[in-house]
Write a protein that holds these residues in place. Structure first.
Motif: not given
Length: 517
Positions: A450-458
């Protein structure tokens, strides 16, 4: 390798231009604003584009220190924490750019508040907290992503926004075909152009072999494409090692806070048009308390009904605002869902209370939407919907969008918000008494995938853009970002009912700031 990366980046930009992305009538001021916003969210980069994994930030080697921990703290004081980031070899980092989340909390009181992180750009960080309640206050800090991982997320966003795939079905009579769709597609075969005429928002599908473009019947997410990671990049996204991992304190991780000797300030009614402050509030006994206005608590169906009587409520956005529709129709017996013969997960949804003349609608924002099949006839853009609303004192509008845009370049998101803001300004010009509320983004649980698609950073970057773009016009904010960070429940893109209840309380406090409304 760097030259190859730059080529791909330019290729995507060129594709956007080919798709007419900048052909719509945006003013010079809006273009200038876009440049300013991109500058505003620039993220500090590591000194080298290829930092070895062992030289990246390691949460298990990092400690934080509560500054002046021996002093007597009172409610209303500021607390400051300092961190020095270290790598996996235990060496101090010499540059910044790590993404941290922090909160203070008192579990016994179900109290919590988010912290503000200051990056000193030298491997050290300060985190500031407002102390808003007495008792034992604990500090929690998490490393969401090391700076080296964020560099990968930036690259993927610019080069591979198509790593989430979409599709549409085309049907006429007994014939049916499904093709790939996206905001922009390589013109390797004929395209169907579904660019919105009014907003200029682009959307394309590959043309079916035998059916016309007018035969499109639905829209859906097709799936996740493979993420092209280079060298050690995958190591920066190990769920068990360095995604949202807690950082331990050097010594004690709490302080004792005494009641304030000063009388508490009396908060005014919630009023639209005020900018968000940070922290915007805190939980106390599981209720959200604003730092700037008096949040009313709508604890009974009767209170919500009294507030919404004779009102038309429009909820526009993604599934995080659909949760409000679900909560209100579950909690208020008089609000009956009208069966439109459509899945409640995709909408549009309608609920009415005929006795009290209440109407509430939910509609998803236009593509990109990562939903199960949604009828193409229901793919409406928020700006167009706003243009069809008359407005007035009994019209209430809530808007949120972020989660479905996180794989796309920020320019795509800025463009969408500019279209929406223009329509809001026109609506408020027609009827200034219209209540417009912006719900900010949610944080979520993160895994390597999920980080690579919907990270909190995004989401954090998009949320920063959203706050800036809607500041200065007569709207209200529900700060879901801080409300989901500050709560004791695990992070979830779809938070539990207690958080939704508090979000709705904040929302209704702007609709009905006093009992007399």
């Amino acid at each position: 390798m760097r030259q190859k990366v730059e080529t791909r980046k330019l290729s995507w930009t060129h594709r956007l231009l080919q798709c007419g992305y900048q052909n719509h009538s945006f003013t010079p001021e809006e273009r200038s604003e876009g440049t300013f916003l991109m500058k505003m969210i620039e993220w500090p980069k590591p000194p080298s584009p290829a930092v070895p994994f062992l030289k990246s930030s390691d949460p298990s080697h990092v400690r934080f220190v509560i500054l002046n921990s021996a002093k007597t703290f009172y409610v209303g004081d500021q607390l400051q924490v300092m961190l020095q980031m270290n790598d996996f070899e235990g060496h101090p980092k010499q540059y910044g750019g790590d993404y941290l989340q922090a909160r203070i909390h008192t579990p016994a009181l179900k109290a919590g508040s988010a912290g503000t992180v200051i990056d000193n750009q030298n491997g050290s960080y300060y985190i500031n907290f407002n102390l808003s309640w007495p008792g034992k206050v604990e500090v929690s800090v998490s490393l969401v992503h090391p700076s080296e991982g964020i560099q990968v997320l930036e690259r993927l966003r610019e080069e591979r926004p198509d790593r989430v795939n979409f599709k549409s079905t085309f049907k006429y009579g007994d014939a049916s075909e499904t093709t790939v769709c996206n905001l922009c597609l390589p013109q390797t075969k004929p395209l169907c152009n579904f660019t919105d005429v009014r907003t200029g928002e682009p959307w394309f599908c590959y043309k079916p072999k035998k059916l016309p473009c007018t035969a499109r019947i639905d829209h859906a997410r097709q799936g996740y494409g493979k993420v092209p990671l280079i060298g050690e990049e995958s190591l920066f996204f190990q769920s068990e090692a360095n995604i949202k991992k807690p950082i331990l304190p050097n010594a004690i991780g709490y302080i004792m806070v005494e009641p304030s000797p000063r009388a508490a300030a009396v908060l005014r009614e919630c009023a639209r048009g005020k900018p968000l402050v940070s922290p915007s509030g805190f939980y106390y006994k599981d209720q959200w308390m604003s730092m700037t206005c008096n949040i009313r608590h709508f604890d009974t169906p009767a209170r919500i009904t009294d507030c919404l009587r004779r009102k038309k409520v429009y909820l526009f956005g993604d599934s995080t605002i659909r949760q409000w529709f679900e909560y209100l129709t579950m909690f208020v017996p008089g609000l009956k869902i009208f069966d439109l013969g459509i899945s409640l997960k995709t909408g549009p949804n309608l609920a009415v209370d005929l006795e009290n003349n209440i109407m509430m609608k939910y509609r998803a924002h236009g593509p990109p939407l990562q939903y199960t099949p949604l009828s193409s006839q229901h793919l409406h853009y928020i700006a167009n919907e706003l243009d069809e609303i008359k407005g007035g004192k009994n019209t209430v509008i809530v808007i949120t969008l972020f989660a479905h845009f996180t794989t796309f370049p920020v320019e795509v998101y800025i463009r969408r918000l500019q279209n929406i803001r223009r329509s809001i300004v026109q609506l408020l010009g027609r009827n200034p008494e219209t209540v417009v509320v912006i719900k900010t983004a949610n944080v979520r649980a993160l895994t390597q995938h999920s980080s690579l698609y919907h990270s909190d950073w995004y989401s954090y970057q998009f949320d920063s853009v959203m706050r800036k773009m809607f500041t200065g016009i007569n709207v209200a904010f529900v700060d879901a970002w801080e409300m989901t960070i500050a709560h004791y429940l695990p992070h979830d893109i779809h938070p539990k009912q207690i958080i939704i209840k508090n979000e709705v309380d904040v929302f209704l406090s702007y609709v009905c700031p006093s009992e007399k409304r």
